[in-house]
Design an enzyme around this catalytic site. Structure first.
Site, PDB file in Angstrom:
ATOM      1  N   HIS A  76       1.132  -0.696  -0.170  1.00  0.00           N
ATOM      2  CA  HIS A  76      -0.082   0.142  -0.211  1.00  0.00           C
ATOM      3  C   HIS A  76       1.340   1.025  -0.124  1.00  0.00           C
ATOM      4  O   HIS A  76       0.798   2.566  -0.322  1.00  0.00           O
ATOM      5  CB  HIS A  76      -0.877  -0.313   1.665  1.00  0.00           C
ATOM      6  CG  HIS A  76      -2.085  -1.343   1.228  1.00  0.00           C
ATOM      7  ND1 HIS A  76      -2.611  -1.360   2.725  1.00  0.00           N
ATOM      8  CD2 HIS A  76      -2.105  -1.982   0.463  1.00  0.00           C
ATOM      9  CE1 HIS A  76      -3.170  -2.401   2.232  1.00  0.00           C
ATOM     10  NE2 HIS A  76      -3.113  -3.110   1.646  1.00  0.00           N
ATOM     11  N   HIS A 232      -9.433  -2.827  -4.777  1.00  0.00           N
ATOM     12  CA  HIS A 232      -8.056  -2.825  -4.096  1.00  0.00           C
ATOM     13  C   HIS A 232      -7.600  -3.763  -4.854  1.00  0.00           C
ATOM     14  O   HIS A 232      -5.617  -3.821  -3.734  1.00  0.00           O
ATOM     15  CB  HIS A 232      -8.390  -3.274  -2.552  1.00  0.00           C
ATOM     16  CG  HIS A 232      -7.782  -3.535  -1.985  1.00  0.00           C
ATOM     17  ND1 HIS A 232      -6.946  -2.474  -0.498  1.00  0.00           N
ATOM     18  CD2 HIS A 232      -6.847  -4.606  -1.057  1.00  0.00           C
ATOM     19  CE1 HIS A 232      -5.758  -2.999   0.033  1.00  0.00           C
ATOM     20  NE2 HIS A 232      -5.469  -4.196  -0.404  1.00  0.00           N
ATOM     21  N   ASP A 236      -2.672  -3.012  -4.926  1.00  0.00           N
ATOM     22  CA  ASP A 236      -1.076  -4.121  -4.599  1.00  0.00           C
ATOM     23  C   ASP A 236      -1.129  -4.273  -5.917  1.00  0.00           C
ATOM     24  O   ASP A 236       0.114  -4.397  -5.933  1.00  0.00           O
ATOM     25  CB  ASP A 236      -2.520  -5.556  -4.055  1.00  0.00           C
ATOM     26  CG  ASP A 236      -3.319  -5.627  -2.310  1.00  0.00           C
ATOM     27  OD1 ASP A 236      -2.628  -4.331  -1.621  1.00  0.00           O
ATOM     28  OD2 ASP A 236      -3.774  -6.604  -2.722  1.00  0.00           O
ATOM     29  N   HIS A 259      -0.974 -11.528  -5.083  1.00  0.00           N
ATOM     30  CA  HIS A 259       0.817 -10.745  -4.622  1.00  0.00           C
ATOM     31  C   HIS A 259       1.527 -11.510  -5.351  1.00  0.00           C
ATOM     32  O   HIS A 259       2.352 -11.275  -5.705  1.00  0.00           O
ATOM     33  CB  HIS A 259       1.011 -10.913  -3.161  1.00  0.00           C
ATOM     34  CG  HIS A 259       0.416  -9.793  -2.215  1.00  0.00           C
ATOM     35  ND1 HIS A 259      -0.142  -8.468  -2.354  1.00  0.00           N
ATOM     36  CD2 HIS A 259      -0.940  -9.392  -1.746  1.00  0.00           C
ATOM     37  CE1 HIS A 259      -0.311  -7.752  -2.161  1.00  0.00           C
ATOM     38  NE2 HIS A 259      -1.177  -8.215  -1.372  1.00  0.00           N
TER      39      HIS A 259
END
Length: 292
Positions: A76, A232, A236, A259
């Site tokens: 973030h 969101h 990321d 991720h």
């Protein structure tokens, strides 16, 4: 090529690590040209560069580290620095995880806006996608294409009535990031909490710093966007992609990412050579023993 940037004055922030549950203090300090983004663990006396060779874990967050010293949940903050064009910064941190704050990047962004940024009189090369590149894993698909700017198209699929399939295609710049992406909060599912806690995750998670979903909807809160979940995911992705260490020119189309997929995609992209840079970048994945 864009100019290198830092911030005009120091910034201090404190908060809880969403996975460690510990209070953490960070200080953002202006840095000289060509420094890059460098975390410094004040409790360990160890610096770690925010670059791809130093990514050591991608379980539910992106973790960088060296010689057993790690900094978790960097995405973030890194996304915010990228969106504001900040290329040189020292980040002092007294623990192993960046504070989650409210689960979004909004406080990071507002604080940097208030402090201001400073051009440093030297340009930085652009990382340009030169050929279409496809990465696929058992669950994820990511395509990179040449593009005049920086654009992300993201698609997610969850078997939950509030999410199901969401997609968003968006050009990334400072204004759009602040308005459309930074406010989007991290999210999780009530049914997974016990498992996460037992495995060392989400110890600092709460309704104040995450969107928690039960079987029907959000527990104890309201969405900031109808499609806050995919927004969101884009947040990321910006943070993870920024680990190439340069401003990016390309269009990234991501399906069912995360991720691990983002980082594996970057590694394969670098190996493919389907990018162009005016100077040779440091992408030695084997010899990453020095952080600075």
């Amino acid at each position: 090529m864009p100019f290198q940037k830092t911030i005009k004055s120091e910034i201090t922030l404190s908060g809880i690590g969403i996975h460690t549950g510990k209070k953490i203090n960070i200080k953002l300090i202006p840095a000289q040209r060509d420094t890059g983004i460098v975390f410094y663990r004040t409790d360990k006396g160890v610096p770690v560069k925010a670059k791809l060779p130093f990514v050591i874990d991608t379980s539910l967050a992106t973790t960088i580290g060296i010689d057993g010293i790690k900094i978790r949940t960097v995405e973030h903050l890194l996304a915010t620095l990228y969106a504001f064009g900040i290329t040189n910064l020292i980040i002092e941190i007294d623990g192993s995880e960046v504070p989650v704050l409210d689960g979004s990047a909004l406080e990071f962004a507002k604080t940097i806006m208030k402090t201001g940024t400073a051009k440093q009189g030297k340009t930085i090369p652009l990382f340009k996608i030169t050929k279409p590149f496809l990465y696929e894993s058992s669950r994820s698909r990511i395509v990179a294409k040449p593009y005049k700017g920086f654009k992300i198209t993201y698609k997610i699929f969850y078997e939950h009535p509030l999410i199901l399939e969401q997609s968003l295609s968006i050009e990334i710049n400072e204004q759009i990031f602040l308005r459309e992406i930074a406010p989007a909060r991290t999210f999780g599912f009530l049914k997974d909490i016990q498992y996460l806690l037992q495995n060392g995750f989400a110890r600092g998670g709460s309704l104040d710093n995450a969107l928690v979903l039960d079987e029907k909807g959000v527990v104890g809160g309201k969405l900031r966007f109808r499609d806050e979940f995919v927004r969101h995911k884009i947040l990321d992705a910006i943070g993870d992609l920024s680990l190439v260490g340069y401003p990016i020119k390309g269009h990234f189309i991501i399906e069912k990412g995360g991720h691990t997929a983002h980082i594996n995609f970057l590694k394969h992209l670098i190996e493919s050579g389907y990018y162009e840079l005016e100077e040779e970048p440091y992408f030695n994945f084997q010899l990453s023993t020095q952080a600075v």
